[in-house]
Motif scaffolding. Structure first.
Motif, PDB file in Angstrom:
ATOM      1  N   LEU A  55       0.942  -1.272   0.003  1.00  0.00           N
ATOM      2  CA  LEU A  55      -0.117  -0.031   0.076  1.00  0.00           C
ATOM      3  C   LEU A  55       0.926   1.391   0.021  1.00  0.00           C
ATOM      4  CD1 LEU A  55      -2.909  -0.793   2.557  1.00  0.00           C
ATOM      5  CD2 LEU A  55      -3.041  -1.067   0.046  1.00  0.00           C
ATOM      6  N   LYS A  56       2.232   1.086   0.037  1.00  0.00           N
ATOM      7  CA  LYS A  56       3.079   2.211   0.104  1.00  0.00           C
ATOM      8  C   LYS A  56       2.954   3.195  -0.879  1.00  0.00           C
ATOM      9  CE  LYS A  56       6.818   0.285   2.849  1.00  0.00           C
ATOM     10  NZ  LYS A  56       8.150   0.064   2.575  1.00  0.00           N
ATOM     11  N   LEU A  57       2.569   2.826  -2.101  1.00  0.00           N
ATOM     12  CA  LEU A  57       2.500   3.928  -3.352  1.00  0.00           C
ATOM     13  C   LEU A  57       0.990   4.308  -3.432  1.00  0.00           C
ATOM     14  CD1 LEU A  57       5.124   2.412  -5.540  1.00  0.00           C
ATOM     15  CD2 LEU A  57       5.537   4.289  -4.006  1.00  0.00           C
ATOM     16  N   LYS A  58       0.158   3.793  -2.869  1.00  0.00           N
ATOM     17  CA  LYS A  58      -1.313   4.012  -3.341  1.00  0.00           C
ATOM     18  C   LYS A  58      -1.565   5.605  -2.404  1.00  0.00           C
ATOM     19  CE  LYS A  58      -3.122  -0.188  -4.017  1.00  0.00           C
ATOM     20  NZ  LYS A  58      -4.350  -1.426  -3.883  1.00  0.00           N
ATOM     21  N   TYR A 141     -15.430  26.366   2.730  1.00  0.00           N
ATOM     22  CA  TYR A 141     -16.270  25.109   2.825  1.00  0.00           C
ATOM     23  C   TYR A 141     -16.230  24.670   3.949  1.00  0.00           C
ATOM     24  CZ  TYR A 141     -15.177  25.457  -2.425  1.00  0.00           C
ATOM     25  OH  TYR A 141     -14.924  25.899  -3.577  1.00  0.00           O
ATOM     26  N   THR A 142     -17.374  23.719   4.208  1.00  0.00           N
ATOM     27  CA  THR A 142     -17.551  23.047   5.439  1.00  0.00           C
ATOM     28  C   THR A 142     -17.095  21.910   5.472  1.00  0.00           C
ATOM     29  OG1 THR A 142     -19.667  21.856   4.671  1.00  0.00           O
ATOM     30  CG2 THR A 142     -19.892  24.378   5.799  1.00  0.00           C
ATOM     31  N   GLN A 143     -16.240  21.196   4.571  1.00  0.00           N
ATOM     32  CA  GLN A 143     -15.256  19.973   4.633  1.00  0.00           C
ATOM     33  C   GLN A 143     -14.344  19.975   3.211  1.00  0.00           C
ATOM     34  OE1 GLN A 143     -17.649  16.304   4.633  1.00  0.00           O
ATOM     35  NE2 GLN A 143     -16.217  15.300   5.698  1.00  0.00           N
ATOM     36  N   TYR A 144     -13.508  19.464   3.591  1.00  0.00           N
ATOM     37  CA  TYR A 144     -12.434  19.111   2.562  1.00  0.00           C
ATOM     38  C   TYR A 144     -12.137  17.969   2.353  1.00  0.00           C
ATOM     39  CZ  TYR A 144     -11.843  24.515   2.449  1.00  0.00           C
ATOM     40  OH  TYR A 144     -12.182  25.776   2.459  1.00  0.00           O
ATOM     41  N   ASN A 145     -11.591  17.545   1.164  1.00  0.00           N
ATOM     42  CA  ASN A 145     -10.932  16.286   0.761  1.00  0.00           C
ATOM     43  C   ASN A 145      -9.712  16.399   0.298  1.00  0.00           C
ATOM     44  OD1 ASN A 145     -13.368  14.615   1.473  1.00  0.00           O
ATOM     45  ND2 ASN A 145     -14.096  14.582  -0.666  1.00  0.00           N
ATOM     46  N   VAL A 146      -8.799  15.700   0.802  1.00  0.00           N
ATOM     47  CA  VAL A 146      -7.222  15.860   0.326  1.00  0.00           C
ATOM     48  C   VAL A 146      -6.752  14.697   0.212  1.00  0.00           C
ATOM     49  CG1 VAL A 146      -4.824  16.658   1.116  1.00  0.00           C
ATOM     50  CG2 VAL A 146      -6.962  17.976   1.867  1.00  0.00           C
ATOM     51  N   PHE A 147      -6.290  14.541  -1.310  1.00  0.00           N
ATOM     52  CA  PHE A 147      -5.496  13.364  -1.889  1.00  0.00           C
ATOM     53  C   PHE A 147      -3.810  13.421  -1.650  1.00  0.00           C
ATOM     54  CE2 PHE A 147      -9.603  13.434  -3.788  1.00  0.00           C
ATOM     55  CZ  PHE A 147      -9.873  12.090  -3.764  1.00  0.00           C
ATOM     56  N   VAL A 148      -3.292  12.592  -0.936  1.00  0.00           N
ATOM     57  CA  VAL A 148      -1.970  12.684  -0.391  1.00  0.00           C
ATOM     58  C   VAL A 148      -1.290  11.517  -1.174  1.00  0.00           C
ATOM     59  CG1 VAL A 148      -0.385  12.923   1.138  1.00  0.00           C
ATOM     60  CG2 VAL A 148      -2.455  14.213   1.456  1.00  0.00           C
ATOM     61  N   SER A 149      -0.229  11.425  -1.681  1.00  0.00           N
ATOM     62  CA  SER A 149       0.638  10.221  -2.122  1.00  0.00           C
ATOM     63  C   SER A 149       2.273  10.757  -1.938  1.00  0.00           C
ATOM     64  CB  SER A 149       0.282   9.742  -3.525  1.00  0.00           C
ATOM     65  OG  SER A 149       0.612  10.877  -4.471  1.00  0.00           O
ATOM     66  N   PHE A 150       2.789   9.492  -1.659  1.00  0.00           N
ATOM     67  CA  PHE A 150       4.406   9.725  -1.277  1.00  0.00           C
ATOM     68  C   PHE A 150       5.161   8.895  -2.591  1.00  0.00           C
ATOM     69  CE2 PHE A 150       2.470  10.618   2.794  1.00  0.00           C
ATOM     70  CZ  PHE A 150       2.853  12.030   3.035  1.00  0.00           C
ATOM     71  N   GLU A 151       6.226   9.586  -3.222  1.00  0.00           N
ATOM     72  CA  GLU A 151       6.747   8.844  -4.235  1.00  0.00           C
ATOM     73  C   GLU A 151       7.775   8.048  -3.817  1.00  0.00           C
ATOM     74  OE1 GLU A 151       7.260  11.198  -7.495  1.00  0.00           O
ATOM     75  OE2 GLU A 151       5.150  11.892  -7.712  1.00  0.00           O
ATOM     76  N   ASP A 152       8.521   8.385  -2.708  1.00  0.00           N
ATOM     77  CA  ASP A 152       9.896   7.942  -2.372  1.00  0.00           C
ATOM     78  C   ASP A 152       9.905   7.240  -1.230  1.00  0.00           C
ATOM     79  OD1 ASP A 152      10.904   9.517  -4.494  1.00  0.00           O
ATOM     80  OD2 ASP A 152      11.142  11.255  -3.409  1.00  0.00           O
ATOM     81  N   LEU A 153       8.961   6.700  -0.580  1.00  0.00           N
ATOM     82  CA  LEU A 153       8.869   5.972   0.739  1.00  0.00           C
ATOM     83  C   LEU A 153       9.320   4.473   0.379  1.00  0.00           C
ATOM     84  CD1 LEU A 153       5.649   7.273   2.464  1.00  0.00           C
ATOM     85  CD2 LEU A 153       8.199   7.934   2.960  1.00  0.00           C
ATOM     86  N   ASN A 154       9.136   4.179  -0.746  1.00  0.00           N
ATOM     87  CA  ASN A 154       9.618   2.695  -1.126  1.00  0.00           C
ATOM     88  C   ASN A 154      11.082   2.730  -1.045  1.00  0.00           C
ATOM     89  OD1 ASN A 154       9.672   3.999  -3.299  1.00  0.00           O
ATOM     90  ND2 ASN A 154       9.168   2.474  -4.587  1.00  0.00           N
ATOM     91  N   LYS A 155      11.803   3.648  -1.089  1.00  0.00           N
ATOM     92  CA  LYS A 155      13.205   3.736  -0.840  1.00  0.00           C
ATOM     93  C   LYS A 155      14.027   3.476   0.301  1.00  0.00           C
ATOM     94  CE  LYS A 155      13.073   5.990  -5.829  1.00  0.00           C
ATOM     95  NZ  LYS A 155      13.622   7.065  -6.432  1.00  0.00           N
TER      96      LYS A 155
END
Length: 461
Positions: A55-58, A141-155
């Motif tokens: 799940l690291k890269l998702k 807004y009264t709510q926010y959605n944030v999409f976060v991904s990390f690219e280098d954690l698998n290293k």
């Protein structure tokens, strides 16, 4: 010699001076105790994510808790938990962030029309430091959605156990406390300003002392410092009220710095004070400090409006240049102020009433500065949000006591000065004595003229 409207300072005995300081400390202590009993400033909501290698890269899809205008601002931070028992790690990781606001119909339009790619430093010793993912200076807004991904954690050489995301907002209860106390300070400042102006109405402005002239400027600026427009922040979804508040605060604090320079110099320079030689150097030094502070605030705000992931380290070169410039000018100000204080104390220590003015202002200001340093140490001395210079200043209040103590300190400092610099009860009688030719003494100092021949030992030069 310049004439002076009588000050209450001259009529106070040692017991009265002690009482003035006692009242100041009691009022300040009362605000601190009220703050200790008040709510925490920051409200947190934790979203803990258990990871495995697959799940690291998702990307992570994170939904904020429901928000209102009383939450004021929103931060999203994360802490990476590694499977390590000793050693340290420092590595740059690339983070991709997309911020969306949830509207009433359930749709999620972009807060910004782009996906933001940022490099963050992952620093770990026994545990990893907190990373700021995004910061919103005002809430549309009264709510926010944030999409976060990390690219280098698998290293990484260590296995990632968890990534803990945390939402941080202002506590709505604290926001209500802040509104009420700002309102109280606005009302008190307005009353003190009116009373001070009323006490000087019998005297021509040319007869006011330099402290009295400056108090007539500082008290209205203190009214702006308490910000009567602060409730607009909860009525208007805009960055403007927040920037206006920062502008008012910087304007008052720089005026206070200018007040100290002018008083310690002006108390030695009787008569006409020329603009070019007296005021211009002081305005230049303090004006540079004001310009630097306002530029930093506007710079951070404008960049965050366009990019919620903006941090000063993205533009490190320009930021460090501004920071060094600010520190150099601040050091020049401190040296200049110390020079004026030492020279004033050495030259005027044998003049009874002028010496009294110097001692009282120096003593009260020293107390205020010591308390301010203690507050700043308690506020910034512990761990702070490392990656965001301006935003971290607003989030490190741990409780209401730190907020109320700083506001209360400056307000009660100005109220105390207004009390001792206002004319005494018999000021009108003393003014009539001064204007009576039978009591006038052409060679007297301004303090001796006020008191007539009641202090004959000070009238002969």
């Amino acid at each position: 010699m310049e004439p002076l409207a009588p000050m209450r300072l001259y009529t106070l005995s040692k017991r009265h001076f002690v009482l003035v300081f006692v009242v100041f400390f009691v009022c300040f202590g009362l605000t601190v105790f009220i703050g200790i009993a008040g709510p925490n400033v920051i409200e947190t909501s934790v979203a803990r994510t258990d990871l495995n290698n697959s799940l690291k890269l998702k990307p992570f899809n994170l939904s904020s808790p429901p928000l209102s205008t009383y939450n004021q601002q929103l931060w999203l931070t994360c802490i990476v938990e590694l499977d390590q028992h000793e050693g340290s790690l420092k590595k740059n990781v690339t983070m991709t962030v997309k911020v969306l606001g949830v509207v009433k119909d359930g749709s999620t339009p972009y807060v910004n029309n782009q996906v933001h790619n940022r490099t963050r430093l992952l620093s770990c010793a026994q545990k990893c430091s907190e990373i700021i993912v995004a910061h919103l200076g005002y809430l549309n807004y009264t709510q926010y959605n944030v999409f976060v991904s990390f690219e280098d954690l698998n290293k990484l050489t260590y296995t990632i156990q968890n990534i803990t995301f945390t939402w941080k907002t202002y506590n709505p209860t604290f926001s209500q406390v802040e509104i009420w106390f700002r309102f109280v300070f606005v009302v008190l400042t307005f009353m003190v300003t009116c009373l001070f102006a009323h006490s000087l109405r019998k005297f021509s402005m040319r007869d006011w002392g330099i402290e009295q002239k400056w108090m007539s400027i500082l008290l209205p600026l203190l009214l702006l410092y308490n910000d009567p427009f602060f409730p607009l922040s909860f009525l208007v979804n805009s960055w403007f009220p927040g920037m206006l508040d920062d502008l008012f605060q910087s304007l008052f604090l720089c005026a206070l710095l200018l007040f100290w320079l002018c008083v310690y110099h002006g108390i030695r320079v009787q008569g006409e004070r020329k603009c070019l030689t007296f005021y211009l150097p002081k305005f230049f030094i303090v004006g540079l400090l004001w310009l630097a502070s306002v530029t930093l605030g506007i710079w951070q705000t404008v960049n965050e409006v366009h990019d919620p992931t903006y941090q000063y380290r993205v533009d490190t070169g320009n930021f460090q240049g501004m920071k060094i410039f600010f520190l150099v000018v601040a050091a020049a100000y401190i040296l200049y102020l110390l020079f004026l204080i030492v020279r004033a104390c050495s030259e005027l220590r044998n003049m009874p009433y002028v010496d009294l003015r110097l001692k009282f202002l120096t003593a009260l200001t020293f107390v205020v500065l010591v308390i301010s340093i203690v507050i700043l140490y308690l506020r910034f001395g512990a761990q702070v949000l490392q990656d965001n210079f301006v935003a971290e200043l607003s989030t490190h209040y741990q409780n209401s006591a730190e907020f109320l103590s700083f506001y209360g300190l400056l307000n009660f400092y100005l109220y105390t000065l207004a009390f001792v610099y206002s004319p005494s009860k018999n000021a009108l009688y003393e003014s009539q004595l001064k204007d009576n030719p039978a009591f006038s003494m052409l060679n007297d100092s301004d303090d001796d003229v006020i008191y007539g021949d009641c202090h004959g030992s000070n009238t002969n030069r």
